[in-house]
Write a protein that holds these residues in place. Structure first.
Motif, mmCIF file in Angstrom:
data_model
loop_
_atom_site.group_PDB
_atom_site.id
_atom_site.type_symbol
_atom_site.label_atom_id
_atom_site.label_comp_id
_atom_site.label_asym_id
_atom_site.label_seq_id
_atom_site.Cartn_x
_atom_site.Cartn_y
_atom_site.Cartn_z
ATOM 1 N N THR A 28 7.546 -1.818 11.388
ATOM 2 C CA THR A 28 8.026 -0.840 10.338
ATOM 3 C C THR A 28 6.816 -0.542 9.399
ATOM 4 N N SER A 29 6.364 0.639 9.223
ATOM 5 C CA SER A 29 5.394 0.885 8.050
ATOM 6 C C SER A 29 5.885 2.252 7.487
ATOM 7 N N ILE A 30 5.095 2.626 6.367
ATOM 8 C CA ILE A 30 5.148 3.801 5.757
ATOM 9 C C ILE A 30 4.112 4.563 5.652
ATOM 10 N N ASP A 31 4.068 6.018 6.567
ATOM 11 C CA ASP A 31 3.152 6.774 6.449
ATOM 12 C C ASP A 31 3.150 7.642 5.179
ATOM 13 N N ALA A 32 2.189 7.421 4.328
ATOM 14 C CA ALA A 32 2.181 7.801 2.864
ATOM 15 C C ALA A 32 1.830 9.350 2.865
ATOM 16 N N ARG A 33 2.756 9.860 1.973
ATOM 17 C CA ARG A 33 2.191 11.344 1.723
ATOM 18 C C ARG A 33 1.667 11.586 0.311
ATOM 19 N N SER A 34 2.069 10.440 -0.504
ATOM 20 C CA SER A 34 1.512 10.563 -1.994
ATOM 21 C C SER A 34 1.615 9.027 -2.451
ATOM 22 N N VAL A 35 0.794 8.707 -3.176
ATOM 23 C CA VAL A 35 0.930 7.240 -3.834
ATOM 24 C C VAL A 35 0.383 7.350 -5.315
ATOM 25 N N TYR A 36 1.356 7.210 -6.251
ATOM 26 C CA TYR A 36 1.120 7.187 -7.544
ATOM 27 C C TYR A 36 0.680 5.738 -7.981
ATOM 28 N N VAL A 37 -0.631 5.614 -8.685
ATOM 29 C CA VAL A 37 -1.019 4.254 -9.136
ATOM 30 C C VAL A 37 -0.819 4.428 -10.732
ATOM 31 N N GLN A 38 -0.156 3.490 -11.114
ATOM 32 C CA GLN A 38 0.263 3.286 -12.494
ATOM 33 C C GLN A 38 -0.776 3.208 -13.553
ATOM 34 N N ASN A 39 -1.607 2.375 -13.322
ATOM 35 C CA ASN A 39 -2.530 1.882 -14.414
ATOM 36 C C ASN A 39 -3.782 2.929 -14.773
ATOM 37 N N ILE A 40 -3.698 3.899 -13.650
ATOM 38 C CA ILE A 40 -4.772 4.999 -14.075
ATOM 39 C C ILE A 40 -4.017 6.357 -14.217
ATOM 40 N N GLY A 41 -2.315 6.147 -13.900
ATOM 41 C CA GLY A 41 -1.857 7.359 -14.145
ATOM 42 C C GLY A 41 -2.136 8.747 -13.225
ATOM 43 N N THR A 42 -2.335 8.258 -12.001
ATOM 44 C CA THR A 42 -2.890 9.318 -11.071
ATOM 45 C C THR A 42 -2.294 9.041 -9.914
ATOM 46 N N THR A 43 -1.784 10.283 -9.428
ATOM 47 C CA THR A 43 -1.088 10.575 -7.821
ATOM 48 C C THR A 43 -2.034 11.021 -6.945
#
Length: 210
Positions: free
Chosen positions: A92-107
């Motif tokens: 099982t895996s996740i096919d990402a549609r978005s990834v929010y990265v906290q330390n750069i505050g960017t999606t």
């Protein structure tokens, strides 16, 4: 990195965090999930995320997550939204549609985002602050550690001096500029300017005008 679906994201409805945060291994193939955690390892077009109760592989093209400008590294805190990929012959895996990265505050958005993508806003992978607003940056004042956004036809001053990094300087991935569209989470100071000052804890860049 796709920003063409920005209107969909900004005007979206908020899903319950509890409904999205269940174990990915308990969800059926091709169902939506939103889950937060820390990155354990990174490869060219995927990474392994530790979500607290286990790990899960997340796939996303490195061009979509702007790997030439920012390299994901172990211990980065992220929120992933995507589809469960539970192929009978593969793990099982996740096919990402978005990834929010906290330390750069960017999606970062996947290039396969389309009309079938559900409409939602993203919860942060850390504590949710009391107030979250979206808006367009109208002015930036690095010397005063603040910027102004137009949110719902109303100007709001955002103070950044309490943040763990400076999103207004010329260093790092996130550099807030006029006409950027951002999501700001923090504490509203209602004693100043009739509640029009927001003490930012997190600033997420939804669109960069650069």
């Amino acid at each position: 990195m796709y920003v063409s679906k920005l209107v969909v994201v900004v005007s979206a409805i908020l899903f319950s965090v509890a409904a999205w945060s269940q174990s990915p291994y308990q969800k059926a193939d091709n169902t939506w999930i939103q889950i937060s955690g820390t990155i354990a390892s990174v490869s060219a077009n995927s990474f392994v995320m530790d979500y607290g109760d286990g790990t899960i592989t997340v796939t996303m093209d490195e061009h979509d997550r702007d790997a030439t400008e920012y390299q994901l590294v172990p211990d980065d805190k992220v929120t992933v939204t995507g589809l469960i990929d539970d192929d009978f012959y593969e793990s099982t895996s996740i096919d990402a549609r978005s990834v929010y990265v906290q330390n750069i505050g960017t999606t970062f958005y996947s290039s396969v985002v389309d009309q079938d993508t559900p409409k939602f806003t993203f919860s942060l992978p850390v504590e949710i602050s009391e107030v979250t607003v979206h808006g367009t940056v109208t002015s930036v004042n690095p010397a005063a550690n603040e910027f102004t956004i137009n949110s719902a036809a109303r100007l709001l001053t955002v103070k950044t001096d309490a943040m763990s990094y400076d999103p207004l300087d010329n260093e790092g991935y996130q550099q807030i500029k006029v006409n950027d569209i951002v999501s700001v989470s923090g504490q509203m100071d209602r004693s100043l300017l009739e509640g029009r000052v927001l003490e930012a804890e997190y600033v997420s860049s939804l669109y960069s005008a650069r």
